[in-house]
Design a protein around this motif. Structure first.
Motif, PDB file in Angstrom:
ATOM      1  N   PRO C 267       0.789  -1.232   0.000  1.00 26.43           N
ATOM      2  CA  PRO C 267       0.000   0.000   0.000  1.00 26.43           C
ATOM      3  C   PRO C 267       0.824   1.287   0.000  1.00 26.43           C
ATOM      4  CG  PRO C 267      -0.884  -1.526   1.584  1.00 26.43           C
ATOM      5  CD  PRO C 267       0.328  -2.172   1.031  1.00 26.43           C
ATOM      6  N   GLU C 268       2.053   1.216   0.504  1.00 25.84           N
ATOM      7  CA  GLU C 268       2.852   2.448   0.485  1.00 25.84           C
ATOM      8  C   GLU C 268       4.331   2.103   0.422  1.00 25.84           C
ATOM      9  OE1 GLU C 268       1.829   4.206   4.190  1.00 25.84           O
ATOM     10  OE2 GLU C 268       3.218   2.928   5.262  1.00 25.84           O
ATOM     11  N   THR C 269       5.123   3.074   0.005  1.00 25.48           N
ATOM     12  CA  THR C 269       6.574   2.885   0.036  1.00 25.48           C
ATOM     13  C   THR C 269       7.155   3.848   1.051  1.00 25.48           C
ATOM     14  OG1 THR C 269       6.887   4.567  -1.626  1.00 25.48           O
ATOM     15  CG2 THR C 269       6.666   2.316  -2.395  1.00 25.48           C
ATOM     16  N   ARG C 270       8.471   3.856   1.148  1.00 23.15           N
ATOM     17  CA  ARG C 270       9.073   4.833   2.057  1.00 23.15           C
ATOM     18  C   ARG C 270       9.637   6.010   1.285  1.00 23.15           C
ATOM     19  NH1 ARG C 270      12.292   1.366   6.405  1.00 23.15           N
ATOM     20  NH2 ARG C 270      10.549   0.146   7.162  1.00 23.15           N
ATOM     21  N   ILE C 271       9.282   6.067   0.002  1.00 27.11           N
ATOM     22  CA  ILE C 271       9.795   7.178  -0.804  1.00 27.11           C
ATOM     23  C   ILE C 271       8.846   8.348  -0.615  1.00 27.11           C
ATOM     24  CG2 ILE C 271      10.539   7.841  -3.100  1.00 27.11           C
ATOM     25  CD1 ILE C 271      10.530   4.892  -3.822  1.00 27.11           C
ATOM     26  N   LEU C 272       9.417   9.505  -0.401  1.00 27.07           N
ATOM     27  CA  LEU C 272       8.586  10.689  -0.227  1.00 27.07           C
ATOM     28  C   LEU C 272       8.510  11.464  -1.519  1.00 27.07           C
ATOM     29  CD1 LEU C 272       9.927  11.872   3.214  1.00 27.07           C
ATOM     30  CD2 LEU C 272       7.789  10.706   2.752  1.00 27.07           C
ATOM     31  N   GLY C 273       7.300  11.841  -1.849  1.00 27.00           N
ATOM     32  CA  GLY C 273       7.124  12.605  -3.082  1.00 27.00           C
ATOM     33  C   GLY C 273       7.463  14.078  -2.876  1.00 27.00           C
ATOM     34  N   ASP C 274       7.068  14.879  -3.832  1.00 23.36           N
ATOM     35  CA  ASP C 274       7.368  16.322  -3.789  1.00 23.36           C
ATOM     36  C   ASP C 274       6.802  16.991  -2.561  1.00 23.36           C
ATOM     37  OD1 ASP C 274       7.470  17.304  -7.266  1.00 23.36           O
ATOM     38  OD2 ASP C 274       9.021  17.002  -5.743  1.00 23.36           O
ATOM     39  N   ASN C 275       5.560  16.677  -2.294  1.00 25.49           N
ATOM     40  CA  ASN C 275       4.900  17.338  -1.176  1.00 25.49           C
ATOM     41  C   ASN C 275       5.067  16.546   0.112  1.00 25.49           C
ATOM     42  OD1 ASN C 275       3.619  15.460  -2.655  1.00 25.49           O
ATOM     43  ND2 ASN C 275       1.644  16.475  -2.728  1.00 25.49           N
ATOM     44  N   LYS C 276       6.186  15.864   0.278  1.00 21.72           N
ATOM     45  CA  LYS C 276       6.535  15.129   1.493  1.00 21.72           C
ATOM     46  C   LYS C 276       5.483  14.099   1.873  1.00 21.72           C
ATOM     47  CE  LYS C 276      10.279  17.426   2.760  1.00 21.72           C
ATOM     48  NZ  LYS C 276      11.281  17.464   3.768  1.00 21.72           N
TER      49      LYS C 276
END
Lengths: 222, 397, 392
Positions: C267-276
């Protein structure tokens, strides 16, 4: 110091009459004998028959008959424990053993002829290291006529084991911060097992000091 | 009486001053007699002290006799009351008054006066007066003030007499030994007293037997002396004397009874131990035999415990008894922490294994400390200290 | 020195007696009485995976150092196992029934049919990655083109660097990881690719000045990707689509081996996108090509995947079964597949493992009944056994 010495010279048999102030067990309970070998040894002496009439305390959590159990190693784990975290301490010691084993096996692989002489058993190495770094004498400050003299006095066996293990750990904790305890401890133990390194040096320094202070030895009895 | 006494004393003092050559006589009575003889004019004066002295001596004795008599009467009345009360009680309970034992009395009292007080000694009881009231010594010295017992002035005559008795016996045995040695016969080893199953009478019991208070040190002396007596080769000659002061120790193994295994649907024997406690963990363990060594804890494998130590603890009794691959273990445990749960299961397995193992091994397990319930609990924190034992850092100022 | 002040040696306490006897016992022969080892019990000389059959079950075969380097220099073997290889100075894999079963299936596949997907699942530490390693070795020896992803959660949890994708809006690129994978691919398949001489079918335009024309070899494509890290992810996409094409045209056989496949559907990764904010795996450019290639719309290939509990973050670790770990999407994507359960050691395998450790001097002490104790303590789990024997 002298007082503690006197208390050590009490007769110590299996049936220990002196227990700590607030113990969950009554004073006549004796310690458990969980090692099968010890029980077999006892059977040959007369003590065994006495034991059948005495109540025995429950065996502790760390003692068992498993292959991993060794009294000295257990003690070492206890000394590494901080804040009651024995799980972590045991893990660290196991990693340290692994390190030692790997180093020794590498050495064995480099010289195939020395397979018999090189000990790779980590427990054996630890025991040997402790034996090599046990002091025989220690210095105490005894005050006579306003002056404190450093007097050499003999060290009981228990205390000598304790000092050896404590020195090993201190030496291991001293070095760089980046390297973790298991590796540092492994190197210290290997050095001590081969009679080199800082711990053995510390013991020898202590012995030399005792030797030089032997003129004060009579102050023990004043 | 007291006034006369005081006058007499003052006169004595004056007399002392007058008589310069009065030699020092420690016994005041003798002094009185001396003065009597010297100063016959003061007959009237002397009569008072003499009278005082006589009363003084017999007064103590009188008081003693008085007390003894009172005590006896008191005890008699108590015994009578007890007997009557027993009969009344039997009547109340509808039992036969003749065959009403102490046990029946206890049950009756517990029924009629139920009490929830924790200390059993504080609950209502009805016992014969000899048990309730402590024994007292009878008169220790006669009218003249002479004590009956030769060791009265030690303060604890009975105790020291006992020690002397021990020494007497030892001397007797020494003499016997010498005589035997001269004859060439040795002590019979078969008759030697086996002291392994006995211990010396505890201090409280000895105190009640001697009707005297004993010091710890003195008790240790007594024990040492008796040990020495027993260790002599011919000690069996004074067996009766030794038996009086020894108490048999309980045989620990025969304390608890071993349950018999039941049979389950598959025809396998199994034993269940309930109430396995350790710290706060509660559980129950079933051990089945014959088995393949499968271990199930709360439905999971032994991997329920991630720590090596907990797994070792669970396997400890099996390894010790040598039944590692031969029995199946099912355990349900809840509460507590890792270590507590492991300890509870260990105890449960050990208790269940007793049914599948012979007596010798059970004794071995008991010596290994596997069968003992671990009652240790967390020690409470005390005020003024940081933890149970740790004190606050001591600051000099 | 101590002659004049001779002191009485302090009486031995119980513990000290124990210490000295512990030291003395340790030198007793009984502890070091090794059972005699016959090497054929636990070793086999058969290094050709093609010949592995039920006869070799439970035995260790050696991986030659060059092959091991070729296959696993970019990852693929667990860290502890790598350490073990270093200490034992050899890489030995055990032939296990699951791997034998899988190899059997692969040997008997009809390559004209659509691709079959195999999913290895099991408890922690039971041997999934090493089974895959065994299968990879087979692939290498039988001229499969290897598309091997060592451990997908590495990309999802610990990316070296994240960059916003250029071509696709809102997507995240992992340039360093992609480049590392391309290097890994190259090492594995260099010989095979030069042999087969596969060529690209269309142009790939990277920028105004850079383009890879149609007809260039795949190796060139790969090298370009390595050189220009910025376009590495797109290179991978291109490469994989080309390979799929070639396989469909019967030019080569492909073995796809992905470890930790369930990380693509987490469901999720630990990578943060642009908006954190945390992003889902399908916003990562690398996911798409690998999902594509695990589809069954091509032939001449085999897909071997692993689903692992370790690849999930906390809270999703209830069970080790594929349906749970893959989630609804993943399950639908992979359906139908052949599930293969990897189990703990059997008694025979356990015994042979113990003998192997004894032979390599890894187990130093051998008191009575140590193997039984180890068996029950570790519950015959390979990983636990390895950890337990560390301190022995």
């Amino acid at each position: 110091m002298l007082r503690s010495l006197c208390s050590r010279l009490e007769p110590q048999s299996l049936i220990c009459a002196v227990t700590r102030g607030m113990s969950a067990y009554s004073p006549h309970y004796i310690e458990a004998i969980f090692s099968k070998k010890k029980q077999l040894n006892l059977k040959e002496t007369d003590e065994y028959i006495k034991l059948s009439h005495l109540p025995i305390k429950a065996a502790k959590n760390d003692d068992s008959e498993s292959i991993f159990y060794n009294e000295l190693v257990n003690k070492m784990v206890n000394y590494i424990t901080k804040g009651g975290n024995k799980k972590l301490a045991r893990e660290l010691l196991t990693k340290s053993f692994e390190c030692m084993k790997r180093v020794q096996i590498e050495r064995m692989n480099l010289n195939p002829e020395s397979k018999d002489t090189i000990i790779a058993d980590p427990e054996q190495l630890l025991i040997k290291a402790i034996e090599n770094s046990r002091p025989l004498l220690q210095l105490t400050a005894i005050k006579r006529g306003g002056v404190k003299y450093q007097v050499p006095i003999p060290v009981t066996e228990k205390r000598s084991y304790f000092l050896a293990m404590k020195w090993l750990l201190e030496a291991a904790r001293e070095k760089e911060r980046k390297v973790h305890l298991p590796e540092k401890l492994a190197w210290e133990v290997l050095d001590a097992a081969y009679n080199q390194g800082r711990v053995v040096k510390r013991k020898n320094d202590l012995h030399r000091q005792c030797e030089s202070n032997r003129a004060y030895a009579h102050y023990r009895w004043s | 009486m007291e006034v006369a006494l005081r006058i007499g004393v003052n006169l004595l003092k004056i007399n002392r001053v007058c008589v310069h050559s009065a030699s020092r006589i420690t016994d005041s009575y003798a002094k009185q007699i001396q003065l009597n003889r010297d100063f016959s004019t003061e007959v009237t004066v002397n009569a008072a002290p003499l009278a005082v002295k006589k009363h003084k001596v017999s007064k103590a004795m009188k008081a003693y006799l008085e007390r003894a008599r009172e005590n006896d009467e008191f005890m008699k009345t108590q015994k009578l009351e007890y007997q009557i009360g027993k009969r009344h009680l039997a009547n109340m309970m509808g039992e036969d008054a003749e065959t009403f034992t102490q046990e029946d009395i206890d049950n009756a009292i517990a029924y009629l006066f139920p009490s929830g007080i924790f200390d059993k000694r504080a609950r209502p009881l009805m016992k014969s007066p000899e048990e309730v009231f402590p024994a007292r010594k009878a008169a220790e010295f006669d009218e003249t003030g002479r004590p009956f017992h030769s060791m009265f002035y030690t303060g604890r005559p009975n105790f020291f007499k006992l020690l002397y008795d021990i020494v007497e016996e030892m001397n007797k045995i020494h003499d016997l030994e010498e005589r035997m040695l001269r004859r060439g016969t040795r002590a019979d080893a078969n008759q030697k007293i086996d002291f392994t199953g006995f211990q010396w009478m505890p201090k409280e019991q000895l105190e009640s037997m001697l009707v005297e208070q004993i010091n710890d040190l003195e008790y240790t002396n007594f024990t040492n002396a008796m040990d020495r007596l027993v260790s002599l080769p011919f000690s069996y000659k004074c067996q009766n004397f030794i038996k009086k002061f020894s108490k048999p120790l309980l045989d620990q193994t025969k304390q608890l009874e071993i349950p018999k295994p039941q049979f389950d649907a598959d025809g396998r024997q199994f034993v269940t131990t309930y109430e396995c406690l350790r710290k706060t963990a509660r559980g129950d363990v079933t051990v089945r035999m014959p088995g393949t060594g499968k271990i199930t804890i709360n439905g999971h494998d032994i991997t329920y415990f991630e720590e090596l130590q907990s797994r070792e603890q669970v396997l400890f009794p099996l390894i010790f008894a040598g039944l590692l691959g031969k029995v199946d273990v099912e355990a349900n445990v809840e509460g507590g922490g890792t270590s507590g749960q492991a300890g509870a299961i260990r105890w449960g397995i050990a208790m269940s294994l007793r049914s599948f193992v012979d007596q010798e091994m059970v004794e071995s397990m008991r010596l290994a400390g596997l069968l003992q319930r671990d009652y240790r609990r967390r020690e409470r924190k005390k005020f003024g200290q940081e933890g149970a034992r740790r004190k606050y850092t001591w600051k000099k100022r | 020195m101590l002659g004049r002040h001779s002191f009485k040696l302090p009486r031995l306490t119980n513990m000290c007696v124990a210490y000295s006897t512990a030291a003395a016992e340790a030198s007793v022969e009984q502890l070091y009485n090794r059972p005699k080892l016959t090497s054929t019990d636990y070793r086999t000389a058969e290094n050709n995976t093609k010949q592995h059959s039920a006869v070799h079950e439970g035995k260790f075969y050696t991986l030659s150092p060059e092959q091991k380097k070729q296959l696993f220099s970019g990852g693929g073997l667990p860290r502890q196992y790598e350490q073990q290889i270093k200490t034992f100075t050899e890489a030995c894999l055990m032939v296990r029934p699951t791997s034998l079963e899988l190899l059997n299936y692969i040997r008997n596949t009809d390559f004209t049919r659509p691709v079959v997907r195999y999913v290895l699942y099991g408890e922690n530490g039971v041997g999934k990655t090493l089974t895959m390693a065994h299968v990879l070795h087979y692939g290498l020896q039988n001229n499969f083109v290897l598309v091997h992803v060592p451990w997908v959660p590495n990309w999802m949890k610990r990316p070296k660097e994240t960059v916003n994708a250029t071509t696709q809006e809102g997507f995240i690129d992992l340039p360093f990881d992609a480049a590392a994978w391309l290097v890994h691919f190259k090492t594995q398949n260099a010989n095979l690719l030069t042999q087969l001489q596969l060529k690209t079918s269309k142009d790939y335009v990277w920028t105004k000045r850079e383009a890879t024309p149609a007809g260039s070899t795949l190796l060139e494509l790969v090298e370009h990707g390595i050189a220009r890290i910025k376009f590495a992810s797109e290179t991978i996409a291109a490469l994989l689509s080309e390979l799929k094409q070639h396989a469909n045209d019967d030019k080569c056989k492909i073995m796809v081996a992905i470890d930790g496949f369930n990380a693509f559907f987490h469901p999720e990764t630990r990578i943060l996108g642009d908006n954190k904010q945390r992003i889902t795996p399908d916003r990562v450019t690398l996911t798409q090509p690998f999902l594509d290639i695990t589809n069954y719309n091509w032939k001449n290939g085999v897909c071997v995947l692993t689903v692992d509990k370790i690849g999930m973050t906390e809270g999703y670790m209830d069970s080790y079964l594929p349906r749970y770990l893959l989630g609804k999407e993943g399950f639908e994507h992979l359906d139908p597949f052949v599930p293969l359960h990897v189990d703990n050691y059997s008694d025979k395998e356990f015994a042979s493992c113990i003998q192997y450790y004894l032979d390599r001097n890894w187990i130093q002490k051998t008191p009575e009944g140590f193997d039984e104790q180890l068996k029950y303590l570790s519950n015959k789990n390979p990983y636990t056994l390895m950890r337990l024997t560390r301190s022995l």
